[in-house]
Design an enzyme around this catalytic site. Structure first.
Site, PDB file in Angstrom:
ATOM      1  N   SER A  83       0.839  -1.194   0.000  1.00 46.07           N
ATOM      2  CA  SER A  83       0.000   0.000   0.000  1.00 46.07           C
ATOM      3  C   SER A  83       0.874   1.245   0.000  1.00 46.07           C
ATOM      4  CB  SER A  83      -0.900   0.010   1.242  1.00 46.07           C
ATOM      5  OG  SER A  83      -1.572   1.241   1.387  1.00 46.07           O
ATOM      6  N   TYR A 129      -2.226   0.077  10.259  1.00 45.61           N
ATOM      7  CA  TYR A 129      -2.288  -0.471   8.904  1.00 45.61           C
ATOM      8  C   TYR A 129      -1.024  -0.119   8.119  1.00 45.61           C
ATOM      9  CZ  TYR A 129      -3.925  -1.270   4.123  1.00 45.61           C
ATOM     10  OH  TYR A 129      -4.049  -1.702   2.827  1.00 45.61           O
TER      11      TYR A 129
END
Length: 258
Positions: A137, A150
């Site tokens: 990501s 995250y």
């Protein structure tokens, strides 16, 4: 034809990747927790032209499930051309408000589970000098508010990928990293309880079908890292050079997950 393993294949980006590979007549091994939805994707893949499809249950937060599934795949497929580690979870909340269970499960699935599952399949990948492609990501390098945990898991995945690439180089196994930005998938159904983040992103959010096509092309090239959209890669580099400006942008209302 390629033999490909895709984790998190029951929905979202994983489903789109599986369908694109099916169009190339790949032998697909699709794994996910939700077996009902996974079976539906498997049937779709056969209609799209997949040579064969195996759908297997896998819970990346459960070590027994990881070992059992990886062993079954290795026993039935001695040659794996491509492993796409796509499965992941996230909870977009302020760190101090996150429960211990949420923090632990995010690391268990995104980092430890992915590592252990890959470890169980490496020998089959080595047999054909295949590739490992990890869906990470942009949060790994440009982490916004409410994404501290995250982002940390994805940063760990990038660091692991970089080290693994060096370790497997002499065995001619490639390790690739894709860093997508926010995407229009059901990932945010659980990650963003407010339901407003994707709405704020609007047209900036990635289309999973278009993203899947780019990922498949990248998997067949010599490229080792891909940011989507591409300008996110430049943003990552600029953030490291100009952190003060970057922090002001990241703290703006445009990308506030609430």
């Amino acid at each position: 034809m390629r033999t490909v393993v895709v984790t998190g294949a029951s929905s979202g980006l994983g489903r789109e990747i599986a369908l694109e590979l099916a169009k190339q007549s790949a032998k697909l091994i699709l794994v996910a927790r939700n077996t009902d939805r996974l079976q539906e994707v498997g049937r779709e893949c056969l209609l799209y032209g997949a040579y064969s499809v195996n759908c297997l249950e896998l819970d990346l937060a459960n070590q027994t499930s990881i070992e059992t599934t990886a062993k079954w795949i290795s026993n039935h497929f001695s040659a794996i051309d491509l492993l796409i580690n796509n499965a992941g979870i996230g909870f977009f909340e302020d760190f101090v408000d996150q429960s211990v269970e949420e923090i632990k499960s995010t690391f268990d699935v995104n980092v430890l589970g992915t590592m252990l599952f890959t470890k169980g399949l490496v020998s089959s990948i080595e047999n054909v000098e295949g590739n490992i492609l990890n869906i990470c990501s942009v949060a790994a390098s440009v982490t916004t508010k409410k994404a501290a945990v995250y982002g940390a898991t994805k940063a760990a995945l990038v660091a692991w990928s970089n080290g693994l690439r060096l370790e497997l180089k002499n065995k001619h196994v490639g390790v690739k990293v894709v860093n997508p930005g926010p995407m229009k998938t059901n990932f945010f159904d659980n990650a963003d309880k407010t339901g407003k983040y994707l709405e704020k992103m609007g047209s900036l959010a990635l289309d999973p079908n278009v993203t899947a096509k780019k990922i498949i092309r990248m998997s067949q090239s010599n490229q080792t890292e891909l940011f989507l959209p591409v300008y996110m890669g430049w943003s990552s580099k600029l953030y490291k050079v100009f952190p003060i400006i970057g922090n002001k942008v990241l703290g703006s209302k445009l990308i506030d997950r609430k």
